[in-house]
Design an enzyme around this catalytic site. Structure first.
Site, PDB file in Angstrom:
ATOM      1  N   ALA A  54       0.841  -1.195   0.000  1.00 44.61           N
ATOM      2  CA  ALA A  54       0.000   0.000   0.000  1.00 44.61           C
ATOM      3  C   ALA A  54       0.879   1.250   0.000  1.00 44.61           C
ATOM      4  O   ALA A  54       1.844   1.347   0.749  1.00 44.61           O
ATOM      5  CB  ALA A  54      -0.915   0.003   1.225  1.00 44.61           C
ATOM      6  N   ALA A  55       0.543   2.217  -0.863  1.00 40.79           N
ATOM      7  CA  ALA A  55       1.360   3.432  -0.980  1.00 40.79           C
ATOM      8  C   ALA A  55       0.601   4.505  -1.743  1.00 40.79           C
ATOM      9  O   ALA A  55      -0.380   4.213  -2.436  1.00 40.79           O
ATOM     10  CB  ALA A  55       2.673   3.128  -1.693  1.00 40.79           C
ATOM     11  N   TYR A 125       7.389  11.068  -3.713  1.00 43.56           N
ATOM     12  CA  TYR A 125       7.269   9.609  -3.735  1.00 43.56           C
ATOM     13  C   TYR A 125       8.605   8.960  -3.403  1.00 43.56           C
ATOM     14  O   TYR A 125       8.706   8.122  -2.494  1.00 43.56           O
ATOM     15  CB  TYR A 125       6.778   9.171  -5.109  1.00 43.56           C
ATOM     16  CG  TYR A 125       6.683   7.674  -5.295  1.00 43.56           C
ATOM     17  CD1 TYR A 125       5.868   6.900  -4.477  1.00 43.56           C
ATOM     18  CD2 TYR A 125       7.406   7.031  -6.303  1.00 43.56           C
ATOM     19  CE1 TYR A 125       5.776   5.522  -4.660  1.00 43.56           C
ATOM     20  CE2 TYR A 125       7.315   5.667  -6.490  1.00 43.56           C
ATOM     21  CZ  TYR A 125       6.500   4.916  -5.666  1.00 43.56           C
ATOM     22  OH  TYR A 125       6.404   3.563  -5.843  1.00 43.56           O
ATOM     23  N   LYS A 129       9.635   7.111   0.242  1.00 47.43           N
ATOM     24  CA  LYS A 129       9.977   5.690   0.221  1.00 47.43           C
ATOM     25  C   LYS A 129      11.368   5.455   0.806  1.00 47.43           C
ATOM     26  O   LYS A 129      11.588   4.489   1.546  1.00 47.43           O
ATOM     27  CB  LYS A 129       9.917   5.162  -1.217  1.00 47.43           C
ATOM     28  CG  LYS A 129       8.521   4.923  -1.753  1.00 47.43           C
ATOM     29  CD  LYS A 129       7.908   3.667  -1.145  1.00 47.43           C
ATOM     30  CE  LYS A 129       6.656   3.243  -1.867  1.00 47.43           C
ATOM     31  NZ  LYS A 129       6.108   1.962  -1.382  1.00 47.43           N
TER      32      LYS A 129
END
Length: 289
Positions: A54-55, A125, A129
């Site tokens: 999930a992201a 993003y 991460k």
């Protein structure tokens, strides 16, 4: 083996479940919604592994949603991993990204990423991460195995994002620039097989993940068209203009630039991908096989 996948509708997660079924593996795969705090009440103790996919991704990045990237991609990842460790889960597999390097490649040049390449993310993003990787690495122990997968573009049947856009383009355009670039990609079944391997063997570490062989965008477009009984003319004239002006624009660099993982740094002890040709993987991705 019991595996809990985060994200009820995640593409990689659902394809992982499908792969387990196709291989007739006696595994139980459950899904966990993480859209609100309800997941905190879930008992993780009966699971052997968490596959965290999930992201926040494929969204236009704006200053207004910067905090959301960090809340979901970084903070949620750590909170899930910490809970998993406290409740006795043995493996935590985290789907990270090639975007942590902040590189998109250049037309006419080879950009090669190795284990020594310095991370330098340029997007929310990629930054979120990378920070998630750093936080969950602290949790690594003899009893809690953290696996981080830095993946390039995924492709497969029903895949959203870049592959979907390229597939649609391949079915419409009559011409395409004749440019021989190199791209590292990962077919979704290959990704699922690797995750299986890491969970079964409780393998820890940071992994650069890609198909056994790199491809070029022209080859992919031609193969997608072929799978759909269409032919695209490969144009030298278009390639001249792309080579002349393409490095000035991010969109053309992403499509025609060369960016690959170093082959030697993508080898994983005891793991080998199934013998599947690139052509067959595209046929599967297009729903023709």
């Amino acid at each position: 083996m019991r595996v809990l996948v985060t994200g009820e509708n995640s593409y990689a997660g659902r394809q992982f479940e499908k792969r387990i079924v196709d291989l007739e593996m006696d595994w139980e795969v459950d899904f966990l919604s993480v859209r609100n705090d309800g997941w905190k009440m879930k008992d993780f103790s009966s699971y052997d592994a968490i596959y965290h996919v999930a992201a926040i991704v494929h969204q236009k990045e704006k200053s207004e949603n910067e905090s959301l990237y960090y809340k979901v991609n970084r903070d949620l990842t750590f909170d899930l991993a910490e809970k998993a460790k406290l409740e006795g889960v043995k493996s935590f597999v985290f789907l990270s990204t090639i975007a942590v390097y902040g590189l998109i490649g250049r037309i006419g040049e080879d950009t090669i990423i190795s284990k020594e390449t310095k991370e330098n993310p340029t997007s929310y993003y990629g930054k979120s991460k990378l920070e998630a990787e750093q936080k969950i690495n602290v949790l690594q122990s003899d009893d809690f195995h953290v696996s981080i997968l830095r993946i390039p573009m995924i492709y497969g049947y029903g895949c959203p994002g870049n592959y979907s856009a390229l597939s649609k383009l391949s079915k419409k355009v009559p011409l395409f620039p004749k440019i021989n670039n190199k791209r590292s990609l990962i077919f979704v079944d290959h990704l699922s097989d690797l995750v299986n391997h890491l969970i079964m063997n409780r393998t820890s570490g940071l992994f650069l993940v890609k198909n056994p062989n790199d491809i070029n965008t022209l080859e992919m477009v031609n193969e997608i068209a072929k799978s759909n009984d269409k032919k695209i003319v490969n144009s030298n004239l278009l390639s001249f203009f792309v080579k002349l002006f393409g490095n000035q624009f991010g969109v053309t660099r992403k499509m025609f630039g060369s960016i690959i993982y170093k082959n030697e740094d993508c080898k994983i002890d005891g793991f080998q991908y199934t013998n599947l040709s690139f052509e067959e993987s595209i046929a599967r991705a297009e729903g023709k096989s």
